[in-house]
Design a protein around this motif. Sequence first.
Motif, PDB file in Angstrom:
ATOM      1  N   ALA A   1      -1.296 -21.780 -27.816  1.00 57.52           N
ATOM      2  CA  ALA A   1      -2.573 -22.187 -27.219  1.00 57.52           C
ATOM      3  C   ALA A   1      -2.655 -23.710 -27.099  1.00 57.52           C
ATOM      4  O   ALA A   1      -3.141 -24.241 -26.086  1.00 57.52           O
ATOM      5  CB  ALA A   1      -3.730 -21.652 -28.054  1.00 57.52           C
ATOM      6  N   TYR A   2      -2.198 -24.418 -28.122  1.00 57.93           N
ATOM      7  CA  TYR A   2      -2.203 -25.889 -28.104  1.00 57.93           C
ATOM      8  C   TYR A   2      -1.379 -26.410 -26.936  1.00 57.93           C
ATOM      9  O   TYR A   2      -1.822 -27.283 -26.176  1.00 57.93           O
ATOM     10  CB  TYR A   2      -1.643 -26.403 -29.431  1.00 57.93           C
ATOM     11  N   TYR A   3      -0.188 -25.884 -26.764  1.00 56.20           N
ATOM     12  CA  TYR A   3       0.684 -26.329 -25.686  1.00 56.20           C
ATOM     13  C   TYR A   3       0.086 -26.035 -24.314  1.00 56.20           C
ATOM     14  O   TYR A   3       0.062 -26.891 -23.424  1.00 56.20           O
ATOM     15  CB  TYR A   3       2.054 -25.659 -25.800  1.00 56.20           C
ATOM     16  N   LYS A   4      -0.388 -24.835 -24.123  1.00 55.42           N
ATOM     17  CA  LYS A   4      -0.883 -24.450 -22.797  1.00 55.42           C
ATOM     18  C   LYS A   4      -2.193 -25.165 -22.470  1.00 55.42           C
ATOM     19  O   LYS A   4      -2.412 -25.583 -21.324  1.00 55.42           O
ATOM     20  CB  LYS A   4      -1.075 -22.933 -22.718  1.00 55.42           C
ATOM     21  N   ALA A   5      -3.066 -25.327 -23.449  1.00 57.30           N
ATOM     22  CA  ALA A   5      -4.353 -25.981 -23.204  1.00 57.30           C
ATOM     23  C   ALA A   5      -4.180 -27.439 -22.811  1.00 57.30           C
ATOM     24  O   ALA A   5      -4.990 -27.986 -22.047  1.00 57.30           O
ATOM     25  CB  ALA A   5      -5.249 -25.867 -24.433  1.00 57.30           C
ATOM     26  N   HIS A   6      -3.132 -28.086 -23.309  1.00 59.86           N
ATOM     27  CA  HIS A   6      -2.926 -29.507 -23.056  1.00 59.86           C
ATOM     28  C   HIS A   6      -1.805 -29.774 -22.049  1.00 59.86           C
ATOM     29  O   HIS A   6      -1.355 -30.918 -21.914  1.00 59.86           O
ATOM     30  CB  HIS A   6      -2.653 -30.225 -24.378  1.00 59.86           C
ATOM     31  N   GLY A   7      -1.367 -28.745 -21.340  1.00 58.04           N
ATOM     32  CA  GLY A   7      -0.380 -28.922 -20.292  1.00 58.04           C
ATOM     33  C   GLY A   7       0.977 -29.390 -20.776  1.00 58.04           C
ATOM     34  O   GLY A   7       1.682 -30.107 -20.063  1.00 58.04           O
ATOM     35  N   ILE A   8       1.354 -28.991 -21.978  1.00 60.43           N
ATOM     36  CA  ILE A   8       2.630 -29.398 -22.572  1.00 60.43           C
ATOM     37  C   ILE A   8       3.729 -28.460 -22.086  1.00 60.43           C
ATOM     38  O   ILE A   8       3.613 -27.240 -22.187  1.00 60.43           O
ATOM     39  CB  ILE A   8       2.546 -29.383 -24.103  1.00 60.43           C
ATOM     40  N   GLY A   9       4.810 -29.027 -21.555  1.00 58.99           N
ATOM     41  CA  GLY A   9       5.860 -28.217 -20.969  1.00 58.99           C
ATOM     42  C   GLY A   9       6.885 -27.676 -21.948  1.00 58.99           C
ATOM     43  O   GLY A   9       7.726 -26.850 -21.572  1.00 58.99           O
ATOM     44  N   THR A  10       6.854 -28.122 -23.197  1.00 58.57           N
ATOM     45  CA  THR A  10       7.807 -27.640 -24.193  1.00 58.57           C
ATOM     46  C   THR A  10       7.710 -26.119 -24.327  1.00 58.57           C
ATOM     47  O   THR A  10       6.622 -25.567 -24.444  1.00 58.57           O
ATOM     48  CB  THR A  10       7.538 -28.298 -25.561  1.00 58.57           C
ATOM     49  N   VAL A  11       8.862 -25.468 -24.325  1.00 60.15           N
ATOM     50  CA  VAL A  11       8.914 -24.008 -24.409  1.00 60.15           C
ATOM     51  C   VAL A  11       8.649 -23.562 -25.842  1.00 60.15           C
ATOM     52  O   VAL A  11       9.184 -24.131 -26.797  1.00 60.15           O
ATOM     53  CB  VAL A  11      10.294 -23.498 -23.954  1.00 60.15           C
ATOM     54  N   VAL A  12       7.824 -22.512 -25.996  1.00 61.02           N
ATOM     55  CA  VAL A  12       7.553 -21.921 -27.308  1.00 61.02           C
ATOM     56  C   VAL A  12       8.393 -20.650 -27.443  1.00 61.02           C
ATOM     57  O   VAL A  12       8.236 -19.708 -26.666  1.00 61.02           O
ATOM     58  CB  VAL A  12       6.067 -21.571 -27.479  1.00 61.02           C
ATOM     59  N   MET A  13       9.296 -20.638 -28.425  1.00 64.80           N
ATOM     60  CA  MET A  13      10.148 -19.473 -28.647  1.00 64.80           C
ATOM     61  C   MET A  13       9.951 -18.963 -30.074  1.00 64.80           C
ATOM     62  O   MET A  13      10.523 -19.501 -31.031  1.00 64.80           O
ATOM     63  CB  MET A  13      11.623 -19.807 -28.409  1.00 64.80           C
ATOM     64  N   GLY A  14       9.129 -17.935 -30.236  1.00 60.47           N
ATOM     65  CA  GLY A  14       8.909 -17.355 -31.554  1.00 60.47           C
ATOM     66  C   GLY A  14      10.214 -16.848 -32.145  1.00 60.47           C
ATOM     67  O   GLY A  14      11.076 -16.319 -31.435  1.00 60.47           O
ATOM     68  N   ALA A  15      10.362 -17.002 -33.468  1.00 57.70           N
ATOM     69  CA  ALA A  15      11.611 -16.648 -34.143  1.00 57.70           C
ATOM     70  C   ALA A  15      11.320 -16.053 -35.516  1.00 57.70           C
ATOM     71  O   ALA A  15      10.187 -16.085 -35.992  1.00 57.70           O
ATOM     72  CB  ALA A  15      12.495 -17.894 -34.280  1.00 57.70           C
ATOM     73  N   SER A  16      12.373 -15.524 -36.153  1.00 58.13           N
ATOM     74  CA  SER A  16      12.298 -15.059 -37.538  1.00 58.13           C
ATOM     75  C   SER A  16      11.296 -13.916 -37.694  1.00 58.13           C
ATOM     76  O   SER A  16      10.274 -14.052 -38.365  1.00 58.13           O
ATOM     77  CB  SER A  16      11.917 -16.238 -38.453  1.00 58.13           C
TER      78      SER A  16
END
Length: 318
Positions: free
Chosen positions: A210-225
């Motif tokens: 939500a933080y990334y998408k709300a602030h237009g951050i292009g870094t990819v979120v890849m859930g792990a573990s």
Amino acid sequence: MTSKLARLRDMTVVVADTGDIEAVRRLAPQDCTTNPTLLFKAVKDPAYAHIVEEALGWGRAQGGPRAALVAAVCDRLAVSFGTELAGIVPGRVSTEVDADLSFDTRASVEKARALIADYAARGVPREKVLIKLAATWEGIRAAEILQGEGIDCNLTLVFSLVQAAACADAGVFLISPFVGRILDWHVKAGGGPYDAETDPGVLSVRRIYAYYKAHGIGTVVMGASFRNAGEIEALAGCDRLTISPALLEALAADEGDLPRRLSPDTVAGAPARMSLDERAFRLALVEDAMATEKLAEGIRGFVADVRSLRALVDGALG
């Protein structure tokens, strides 16, 4: 009926979390990630003896101090497995910088450049590779330098929004926020019982997303573990999810419904944008007992496996 794995692939890039080449062939993920633990398991598998023997033969023909030679053979093994995987998956392969460099920015950058050069010598372009680094302050700074050189990075062992925010500020290509290890910590601390909707690891990844998408951050979120398929289903719609072969097979065998749970269009209540210098980052991290403990534990575990791999190579070199 459509399997849950097929449904997941409609909304999320599926990544295999393994160094098992045959498992990657069988499961056909988009990307593949490895780490020292997975690599150590793979090199002990008789199916990959030819890869190990090639690296050992190369090492025996080299000169120089023993410790440096052993480390170079280990790097060659990592790139050899990565090259095999890069020939199978259509997307990226993540290769990890030695965990004992997690607090050394300069050495991490030099190691990453050497890995990329070795890949290039084998015909694998940097666009097929992600360099994995621990999300320490020093690791994030190393990633910032590498990203500036066109070397994309995967910041691993992410346990907190603070780490994720610092990675975003550094222009990191991708982060791997952990789910199951966060759950482990809370259960050990006496929390729960948890289901997929209250799982603290799931909630952490949702918050970062939500933080990334709300602030237009292009870094990819890849859930792990992941500890179970329920955690994966609760993050359906995340940019990417890196999943073990066992859980990929479980999802492939399940033909139940799988609704989308994360979307860039539904990020109401996202945290405010952070601005972190080194002091603020370190303070915020130590104030989060779970993130501090799990980051340290993760680095210790990977360092132990790096040392085990080096001991194996040292003995095999003769």
